[in-house]
Write a protein that holds these residues in place. Sequence first.
Motif: not given
Lengths: 270, 351
Positions: A74-78, A148-154
């Motif tokens: 999760n840290y890496l991909i962004p 994704v930990q938030t949502n698709a829109g974000a």
Amino acid sequence: MTAGVLAGRRPGAPGGRLRWVVQDALTMTGRNLIHYVRIPGSLFFSGIQPIMFVLLFRYVFGGAIKLHGGSYANYLIPGIFVQTVTFGAVATSIGLAEDLQKGLVERFRALPMARSALLAGRTLADLVRNVFVVVLITGVGYAVGFRVQTNAGAFIAGLLLILLFAFALSWGFAVIGLSAPDSETAQVMSFPILFPLTFASSAFVPVQDMPGWLQGFAAHQPISVEVGMARSLMLGGPTASDLWQALAWSFGLLLVLVPLAVSRFRHRTT
Amino acid sequence: MPPAIEADELAITFKGGVRALDGVSFAVEPGSVFGLLGPNGAGKTTVVRILTTVLLPDTGRGRVLGHDVVAEAGLVRTLFGLAGQYAAVDETLTGRENLRMVARLNHLRRADAARRADDLLERFGLGQAGDRTLKTYSGGMRRRLDLAAALVAEPGVLFLDEPTTGLDPQSRIDLWGVIDELVTEGTTVLLTTQYLEEADRLARKVAVVDHGRVISQGTPTELKAALGATVLEVGLADEAAARRAAEALAPLGRGMPHLDGKQLELPVDEGPRAAVAALRALDQAGLEPARFALREPSLDDVFLALTGRAAEDRAGADGFPGNGTGDGTQTARRRRGRTRDRSGDGAAVRR
Ligand SMILES: Nc1ncnc2c1ncn2[C@@H]1O[C@H](COP(=O)(O)OP(=O)(O)O)[C@@H](O)[C@H]1O
Ligand SMILES: [Mg+2]
């Protein structure tokens, strides 16, 4: 001179200049996209290289990188998103330098096309390629455990902001391409900018684990700001200030780099 | 009728102080071929770049079909086609894609652009190769595609910068044929060349350019009249004999024989008759030539006649790479001037 073809040429057609500005930019974009597909090297840079980076960091370096909570995938991909589009912008500097070197720019300058189309066609082609690249990385990211930990829109908003940043960077690399005597030099001139920006950033490693003297630069330079924004939007976190900073960098760069590239283009006579 | 192309005292000094053009003027009649004849570095490409709106002159004016190339650059670009000295085509695209792209950038409709590309590929014998990328094209094919691209918008005015330099003899003759056809259709052509033969074959009028100036202007016939239709070349056993031969032959030629070591060259009007007379004169002087030949006059002969010196490659003096000025004989320098077209001024233009 046959009337048929001349009638097909519509210098005074409705829509006027703006229409040609758009159409010519799209024609040049199409041409540059063909390059991306046909030149094996560029396919490697935009397709295979990000996959290798994901695998390398996720499975080779990742275990050695100390995180302050959360999974490394999760840290890496962004970070990979931002790093890849940044590397990709080099294509603009190399491509422009090559067009200049081969006399193509000279030919384009003698055509009745919009002056802006050469630069716009380059940077827009980068943008289109980056859309494919972020989709590809999203797929690879999911395969190695990114969620994704938030949502698709974000998440999508994050991607769009990264694309905007990449578009701004393309103009910067256009300036380099227009300043270099040939494409090899353009490439050589690009890397000293790329490496410190992408690796002395929060893209792969938390900044607080870097030596103190580096932290100031690493925390506030644009790549880190963009990565911070992407993490906030994709994984959750303090969003507002990250978002504003990222937007400010993108628009600020555009504001400086577009006129700079245009003026370099105008004044380059050979 | 007003001229189709006009250069009026064009002058430009490049950064670094090279005075590439020093007041160049000429006018091209509509529907004719005009030849800019000059050695490497004379300023031909610079003239073309200014007239095609790519480069701004320091002073002077250029007009295409009556429109100023600086003030009305946008309009002027819709009036001409350009095939540059180095085929400027996109290697990664196919021939067809190249032509369609140029057609679209000339604002042809998509369907018209496609049809025009097909027509031109056929016309230039590239129909078979149309869907191959240019990496697979030969030099001659690239040149033809470059010319086809220049014709996409059916321009009334065509600029051809050394269109046949580097082409094999057959391709050169083919290209001459294409230019003939275009002129028959009413196109005005400005052509630059290093070959007197080419200017003679194609151009109605010729301007000889040297060091950024027009040193002579007229029809090829006028140019050759000043020159002699043929050049007699005689080689002697040694320099002393050559000097005596020059004296003996002087009355036969137009102007003085040009001595170069053991060689001498003499422009004459009627080759065969002059040859007979020359052999007689040599025999009477007790001289026996080691070499004896008649040949067509070249650009160098024009230069000798006009300036009293050989057409030299000036670029070397300007510090461009690959242009060692050298101190060889004039003949050697001449030969180099002809073959070095890729390494010489190329550095200045290709970018
Ligand atoms: N961009 C440039 N910068 C500096 N010097 C140049 C440039 N382009 C041409 N020159 C110089 O100007 C002169 C004329 O060049 P050019 O017009 O290319 O000659 P030609 O086409 O007759 O061979 C040469 O001395 C050349 O070296
Ligand atoms: Mg030239």
